[in-house]
Scaffold this active site. Structure first.
Site, PDB file in Angstrom:
ATOM      1  CB  CYS A 178      -6.815  -7.500   5.038  1.00 39.63           C
ATOM      2  SG  CYS A 178      -7.885  -8.907   4.682  1.00 39.63           S
ATOM      3  CB  CYS A 219     -11.466  -6.575   6.639  1.00 39.59           C
ATOM      4  SG  CYS A 219      -9.836  -7.220   6.981  1.00 39.59           S
ATOM      5  CB  CYS A 266     -15.321 -12.244   9.696  1.00 40.99           C
ATOM      6  SG  CYS A 266     -16.652 -13.330  10.254  1.00 40.99           S
ATOM      7  CB  CYS A 274      -0.929   0.012   1.215  1.00 42.56           C
ATOM      8  SG  CYS A 274      -2.091  -1.374   1.261  1.00 42.56           S
TER       9      CYS A 274
END
Length: 294
Positions: free
Chosen positions: A101, A121, A115, A90
């Site tokens: 993530c 996320c 999840c 990023c």
């Protein structure tokens, strides 16, 4: 099918059932469609810094570039070996408690976990909604199991003669109890995390502060920990509306002596700990103390 002989009991059952169902769907919806918050622009590399960083081959100079950027930011945690927490995917300095993530392919503020239940996320923006989703799912399963249980007793005593009703009662009770038990452990674990002001990631890998790793670094006490997730207005705690404290970029710490970033104030401390012991002429990116997460 199962029927209720008392009209008042039937109305009360339907009202409570629909209230729990609406809260269950509402919290699930908010957990899914509340997008995870990414770090603000000031944490991203400017074009000039990015060009300097990518064109620089010496790891120690790259480290200095990141240190100069981090001095302007409220970041108080580092990697295990003392490096600036930097995401090379990023291209940004990671705020405290922020992680990348690999599923969402973004850095998420106060990331807890990704999840699969909600295909999203779980982080600063929707952690409260996720907790409420677990709580209302737990109550929903418990209520179904409790209301079906008396018909389960009638099934065993032979009072329930309808064959289809028998199947419905057994299926509902089994599914409700199965989900209740699994949700109870998951919800209990997250309640424990909230009471300690930790994320799931921090429970497995403690954040690193000036004095080393500390799982209780963000622990402010039970009440303040609770308020950080649910807010100070208690009337909003049980509703899936945004009320968490802060903006997800900075979190109060248990022991912060002054406003200056203690980790970045003295770069020599990390050199004394052996950060720069590896040879600089290797050109290996691994010698640079920068966290890269997948």
């Amino acid at each position: 099918s199962v029927t209720l002989s008392n009209p008042v009991e039937k109305v009360a059952y339907l009202i409570i059932f629909h209230i729990l169902f609406v809260l269950f769907v509402w919290t699930y919806w908010k957990s899914i469609f509340t997008l995870p918050v990414q770090p603000g622009k000031k944490y991203h590399m400017s074009y000039a810094d990015k060009e300097r960083y990518e064109n620089e081959e010496r790891p120690e100079v790259q480290r200095q570039i990141l240190a100069e950027m981090a001095r302007k930011l409220p970041v108080y945690t580092r990697t295990g070996n003392g490096g600036i927490r930097f995401c090379d995917r990023c291209q940004l300095i990671k705020p405290d408690r922020c992680h990348h993530c690999s599923v969402c392919a973004i850095c998420v503020l106060k990331m807890d976990h990704h999840c699969p239940w909600v295909n999203n996320c779980i982080g600063f923006s929707n952690y409260k909604f996720f907790l409420l989703f677990l709580a209302y799912s737990l109550l929903y399963c418990l209520y179904i199991a409790a209301t079906v249980f008396k018909y389960f007793i009638k099934y065993w005593t032979g009072e329930l003669t309808n064959g289809r009703s028998k199947f419905h009662v057994l299926f509902l009770l089994f599914v409700a109890i199965m989900f209740f038990v699994s949700l109870m452990f998951l919800f209990g674990y997250h309640c424990w995390l909230v009471s300690r002001n930790r994320s799931t990631l921090e429970a497995f890998s403690a954040p690193v502060f000036q004095n080393g790793p500390d799982k209780n670094g963000f622990n402010l006490g039970f009440v303040k920990n609770l308020q950080q997730v649910f807010g100070e207005e208690k009337k909003l705690w049980l509703l899936p509306v945004a009320s968490s404290q802060g903006d997800g970029h900075f979190f109060p710490m248990r022991a912060l002596c002054d406003a200056q970033n203690p980790l970045l104030a003295n770069e020599e401390q990390w050199e004394d700990d052996g950060i720069d012991e590896e040879p600089h002429d290797s050109g290996e990116a691994s010698s640079l103390a920068i966290e890269r997460e997948t």
